[in-house]
Design an enzyme around this catalytic site. Structure first.
Site, short mmCIF file in Angstrom:
data_model
loop_
_atom_site.label_atom_id
_atom_site.label_comp_id
_atom_site.label_asym_id
_atom_site.label_seq_id
_atom_site.Cartn_x
_atom_site.Cartn_y
_atom_site.Cartn_z
N HIS A 118 -2.75 10.28 0.27
CA HIS A 118 -2.97 8.95 -0.16
C HIS A 118 -2.83 8.84 -1.59
O HIS A 118 -2.02 7.99 -2.21
CB HIS A 118 -4.24 8.48 0.37
CG HIS A 118 -4.46 7.05 0.18
ND1 HIS A 118 -3.96 5.93 1.13
CD2 HIS A 118 -5.12 6.02 -0.64
CE1 HIS A 118 -4.14 5.03 0.94
NE2 HIS A 118 -4.80 4.91 -0.25
N GLU A 146 0.71 -1.04 -0.06
CA GLU A 146 -0.02 0.05 -0.02
C GLU A 146 0.80 1.30 0.02
O GLU A 146 1.69 1.34 0.87
CB GLU A 146 -1.14 0.10 1.43
CG GLU A 146 -2.18 1.05 1.14
CD GLU A 146 -3.14 0.87 2.31
OE1 GLU A 146 -3.22 -0.14 2.80
OE2 GLU A 146 -3.44 1.88 2.77
N ASP A 166 4.70 -14.44 11.34
CA ASP A 166 3.44 -14.79 10.93
C ASP A 166 2.38 -13.79 10.96
O ASP A 166 1.84 -13.46 12.14
CB ASP A 166 2.83 -16.08 11.62
CG ASP A 166 1.61 -16.57 11.26
OD1 ASP A 166 0.90 -15.90 10.51
OD2 ASP A 166 1.54 -17.76 11.59
N LYS A 197 -7.23 -1.47 11.48
CA LYS A 197 -6.53 -1.96 10.21
C LYS A 197 -5.45 -1.19 10.07
O LYS A 197 -4.24 -1.75 9.70
CB LYS A 197 -7.62 -2.03 9.08
CG LYS A 197 -6.93 -2.38 7.75
CD LYS A 197 -6.32 -1.42 6.89
CE LYS A 197 -5.93 -2.10 5.36
NZ LYS A 197 -5.06 -1.19 4.72
C1 MEV Z 1 -5.57 2.48 5.02
O1 MEV Z 1 -4.83 1.64 4.78
C2 MEV Z 1 -5.81 2.93 6.73
C3 MEV Z 1 -6.69 3.94 7.13
O2 MEV Z 1 -7.95 3.76 6.55
C4 MEV Z 1 -6.64 3.70 8.92
C5 MEV Z 1 -7.77 4.75 9.14
O3 MEV Z 1 -8.63 5.08 8.65
O4 MEV Z 1 -7.56 5.04 10.53
C6 MEV Z 1 -6.19 5.32 6.71
#
Ligand code: MEV
Length: 440
Positions: free
Chosen positions: A393, A86, A296, A280
């Site tokens: 991003h 990413e 892992d 995430k």
């Molecule tokens: C993207 O990989 C992760 C985010 O969505 C985490 C978040 O929203 O806190 C930017």
């Protein structure tokens, strides 16, 4: 690609035969086979090593390997290797690392490093009788794994505890041998599973041969480590005065930023949809370090998400405290991670990663991985609560979009320059490329 037929004996074919068979279903078998082979390592010994990591290996699948510099943890500096596809993750981690390096860095403390394994069994007999003889059984079982545990014990680890757990409230006749382990610097999966299978065999023998029980009352279901390791816990945090957060986005006061940031964390604590995304983002950092060091990441994810739901509701893994003009932001997470054994000592890049990290032990790596989790999450929340996530991003994603359009180096240069002051989106990049190529 045509739909493949049911096949037997695939694993017995040579690598060449497997590739030809797989490629034969594609539109251009020769080209498909050639792309697959183009990712082989030029050193046959290294390729063989990779082939043997798994079953039915055809080739290798590349992921970018990058570095987040300026990561200060407990006053020590690191350059942290991260493996991630990413585009914005390493940029976000680096940004956060640099930001906090001038505010005392990250602080991290390992709370405990205990792993768990279980022998799950059904017992139709008298539980009180089993309980009565458990102290004797326990000693026999522990003695039985002496050969397996000797090495680990010489390194200061081994089996810490074994209990008999009554689970019949959840499932009729269901009991466990629940065993705690200290696996030192290894993740310890094979060590734990080998011990558990010995304990299962020992339990079976004891029931059959001691004369206390009716052997038919025992049915061993399975023996396996648990990936839920709530006692393998690390806490990592950042803290500073609120005024040190002033102008974080070029305009906001530290106090206003902290207030908004706090709301974002509170939302992740109460809303499962936001909590999953919030967590995430934490795993963006943790998984990248796990992959770079041959650990892992699925085990870490499974554990982290189970831990996030320990209250019965899935929540944020981070906590915020704003008190007496101080901003305190922490991540507490179980991380059963290792620096010896498994891929960590086999994968040439995992070895390099550990060297770059100054050869940490498992507990230091817990601190490093959790730091990258917190670093990524801090960056994400900082963007989300200020300028939004897409600006940074999409800037990072720009090169991917340009690559989809097979942009030349010259075109990339022009595009990067242009998009410094323009919004990036797939469509806008497409029309920019169209104009560029049509001389408009
Ligand atoms: C993207 O990989 C992760 C985010 O969505 C985490 C978040 O929203 O806190 C930017």
């Amino acid at each position: 690609m045509t739909e493949p037929k049911l096949i037997s004996g695939f694993s017995k074919l040579s690598k060449e035969q497997k590739i030809n068979l797989v490629a034969s279903g594609s539109n251009n078998p020769e080209a498909t086979a050639s792309v697959l082979k183009s990712f082989w390592n030029e050193d046959p010994a290294i390729q063989k090593l990779f082939d043997e990591f798994s079953e039915n290996t055809l080739t290798n699948y590349y992921f970018p390997y990058g570095i987040a510099p300026n990561v200060m943890i407990n006053g020590k500096m690191y350059m942290v290797p991260m493996v991630i596809e990413e585009s914005s993750v390493i940029a976000a981690a680096s940004n956060s690392a640099k930001y906090w390096a001038s505010r005392g860095g990250f602080h991290s403390r390992v709370i405990s490093a205990v792993k768990i394994g279980q022998v799950h069994f059904i017992w139709d007999g008298d539980f009180e009788l089993l309980k009565k003889h458990f102290p004797q059984l326990r000693l026999l079982l522990l003695a039985r794994t002496g050969m397996i545990t000797a090495n680990m014990e010489s390194r200061g680890g081994g089996v810490l505890d074994m209990e008999l757990v009554d689970m019949t409230g959840e499932l009729e006749g269901y009991y466990q041998l629940k065993v705690k382990f200290d696996t030192r610097d290894s993740m310890g999966a094979n060590f734990i599973n080998s011990c558990l299978e010995e304990y299962a065999a020992g339990l079976r023998e004891f029931v059959q041969e001691s004369g206390y029980f009716t052997p038919g009352n025992l049915n061993i279901i399975m023996s396996i480590l648990s990936n839920y390791t709530p006692e393998c816990l690390v806490k990592t945090w950042v803290e500073c005065d609120l005024n040190e957060l002033d102008n974080i986005d070029g305009s906001m006061s530290g106090e206003a930023f902290a207030w908004k940031f706090e709301k974002a964390v509170q939302i992740a604590n109460i809303d499962v949809h936001r909590a999953a995304t919030h967590n995430k983002g934490i795993f963006n950092g943790i998984d990248s370090v796990a992959l770079a060091t041959g650990n892992d990441f699925r085990a870490l994810e499974a554990c982290g998400h189970a831990w996030a739901a320990r209250s019965g509701k899935y929540r944020s893994l981070t906590e915020i405290r704003i008190e007496n003009g101080r901003f305190h932001y922490s991540l507490t997470i179980p991380l059963a991670i290792g620096t010896v054994g498994g891929l960590t000592s086999l994968h040439p890049m995992a070895k390099i990663s550990l060297q770059l990290l100054q050869n940490p032990g498992a507990t230091e790596l817990m601190q490093i991985a959790s730091t990258m989790g917190l670093a990524n999450n801090f960056s994400a929340l900082k963007s989300l609560t200020t300028k939004g996530i897409q600006l940074g991003h999409m800037k990072m994603h720009l090169l991917n979009i340009l690559n989809i359009y097979k942009a030349t180096e010259e075109e990339k240069k022009e595009a990067v320059e242009y998009f410094k002051s323009h919004k990036v989106s797939h469509n806008l990049v497409a029309s920019f490329m169209h104009s560029l190529r049509n001389g408009k």
